[in-house]
Write a protein that holds these residues in place. Structure first.
Motif, PDB file in Angstrom:
ATOM      1  N   HIS A  89       6.784   5.630   1.230  1.00 62.84           N
ATOM      2  CA  HIS A  89       7.672   5.147   2.137  1.00 62.84           C
ATOM      3  C   HIS A  89       7.980   3.381   1.898  1.00 62.84           C
ATOM      4  CE1 HIS A  89       4.092   2.282   2.557  1.00 62.84           C
ATOM      5  NE2 HIS A  89       5.036   1.347   3.480  1.00 62.84           N
ATOM      6  N   HIS A 139       9.018   0.638   2.337  1.00 63.26           N
ATOM      7  CA  HIS A 139       8.672  -0.921   2.911  1.00 63.26           C
ATOM      8  C   HIS A 139       8.812  -1.225   1.894  1.00 63.26           C
ATOM      9  CE1 HIS A 139       6.033   0.061   6.893  1.00 63.26           C
ATOM     10  NE2 HIS A 139       7.135   0.300   6.864  1.00 63.26           N
ATOM     11  N   ASP A 170       7.103  -3.990   0.155  1.00 60.64           N
ATOM     12  CA  ASP A 170       6.321  -3.788  -0.871  1.00 60.64           C
ATOM     13  C   ASP A 170       6.037  -2.719  -1.916  1.00 60.64           C
ATOM     14  OD1 ASP A 170       5.643  -2.665   1.606  1.00 60.64           O
ATOM     15  OD2 ASP A 170       3.769  -3.759   1.162  1.00 60.64           O
ATOM     16  N   HIS A 171       7.081  -1.783  -1.465  1.00 57.87           N
ATOM     17  CA  HIS A 171       6.605  -0.434  -2.345  1.00 57.87           C
ATOM     18  C   HIS A 171       8.044   0.300  -2.666  1.00 57.87           C
ATOM     19  CE1 HIS A 171       2.746   0.455  -0.072  1.00 57.87           C
ATOM     20  NE2 HIS A 171       2.852   0.057   0.789  1.00 57.87           N
ATOM     21  N   HIS A 186       2.035   4.979  10.142  1.00 55.79           N
ATOM     22  CA  HIS A 186       2.489   3.433   9.484  1.00 55.79           C
ATOM     23  C   HIS A 186       3.862   3.224   9.227  1.00 55.79           C
ATOM     24  CE1 HIS A 186       2.076  -0.316   7.030  1.00 55.79           C
ATOM     25  NE2 HIS A 186       2.659   0.878   6.733  1.00 55.79           N
ATOM     26  N   ASP A 215      -0.568   2.408   3.017  1.00 52.41           N
ATOM     27  CA  ASP A 215      -1.086   1.703   3.413  1.00 52.41           C
ATOM     28  C   ASP A 215      -1.570   2.874   5.057  1.00 52.41           C
ATOM     29  OD1 ASP A 215       0.151   0.410   1.914  1.00 52.41           O
ATOM     30  OD2 ASP A 215       1.640  -0.027   3.605  1.00 52.41           O
TER      31      ASP A 215
HETATM   32 ZN   LIG Z   1       3.850  -0.300   4.366  1.00 52.19          ZN
END
Ligand SMILES: [Zn+2]
Length: 268
Positions: A102, A104, A106-107, A184, A205
């Protein structure tokens, strides 16, 4: 085939915000990502964790600076993707495939470091983030400035990978099978990794804490405000809890506990 999960950074979080009936106590979440040494396809990443692009770079937008100031992640130099690959004898150029679960921050924050990688993404997830407003993306921690400029040209939609009963077979050889874990984020998915002697499931997540999945302690507000679909999130968490109850090996991105698949740093 080998799979390891380095920790790119730590993020402080109040336990009561990430697990129902949690304490008013700060926990240090990890920010893992997957490294798979595939016999044919070489080093494959599942996401990249947090890197300096999200946390230090001087060209970051005001929104991204604010976002990282609020969350306060601390980078783990030894667990950075380029450092881990170097310790494994690989160069960033050797990475030909990155599976993006995904979008986000932090990914995806290390995607720019891999000039030869193609990005396996969920088509709906991409359609969603590429058409959403900057404000909507900010609310969900999505910053398109972290994506390489030619991201779209290097993207491989999951829908083009062979279909199986479980999900999409990334390379068509059964080594990496995706499993939809909606809720999520739009299109959020996990990955079955067929390592020997037994496979491991990366649940990404689907929960922050393993305990929250196992004990059915999905937290409500304020966390549900950032969820794409809270009902789906709870169902995905229950699906992962079933896998754990069946004795399967499951790794979460953010769980603070050490696990058997964690990367332990370069050999002394
Ligand atoms: Zn996430």
């Amino acid at each position: 085939m080998k799979a390891l999960f380095p920790n790119s950074a730590w993020v402080p979080a109040l336990e009561k915000f990430i697990i129902a009936r949690g304490r008013l106590k700060s926990v240090r979440l990890k920010v893992r990502y997957g490294v798979i040494l595939h016999p044919e396809h070489g080093p494959v990443l599942i996401d990249t964790g947090y890197t300096s692009h999200a946390l230090i770079g001087s060209r970051r937008s005001a929104a991204l600076r604010l976002y990282s100031r609020i969350l306060g992640p601390v980078l783990n130099p030894v667990g950075q993707p380029t450092a881990v690959l170097a310790a494994l004898g690989c160069k960033p150029e050797d990475v030909k495939t990155i599976i993006v679960t995904h979008f986000h921050a932090d990914h995806v924050s290390g995607l720019r470091d891999f000039p030869n990688a193609r990005f396996v993404v969920d088509g709906d997830a991409w359609a969603h983030v590429s058409s959403a407003s900057a404000v909507a993306n900010l609310r969900h921690g999505v910053f398109d400035e972290l994506l390489p400029d030619d991201f779209k040209d290097r993207m491989v939609p999951l829908g083009s990978c062979p279909d199986t009963a479980m999900g999409r077979d990334v390379f068509g050889d059964g080594s990496l099978i995706t499993v939809a874990l909606p809720g999520h984020a739009v299109g959020h998915f996990g990955v079955w990794i067929n390592t020997a002697p037994r496979p491991v499931f990366y649940a990404v997540d689907a929960q922050w804490l393993r305990k929250a999945a196992v004990e059915h302690r999905t937290v409500g507000y304020p966390a549900r405000l950032i969820m794409d679909d809270f009902g789906a999130y709870k169902r995905s968490s229950d699906l992962v809890a079933q896998q754990i109850a069946q004795g399967k090996d499951v790794v979460f991105c953010h769980d603070p506990e050490d696990g058997p698949f964690d990367y332990q740093g370069p050999p002394e």
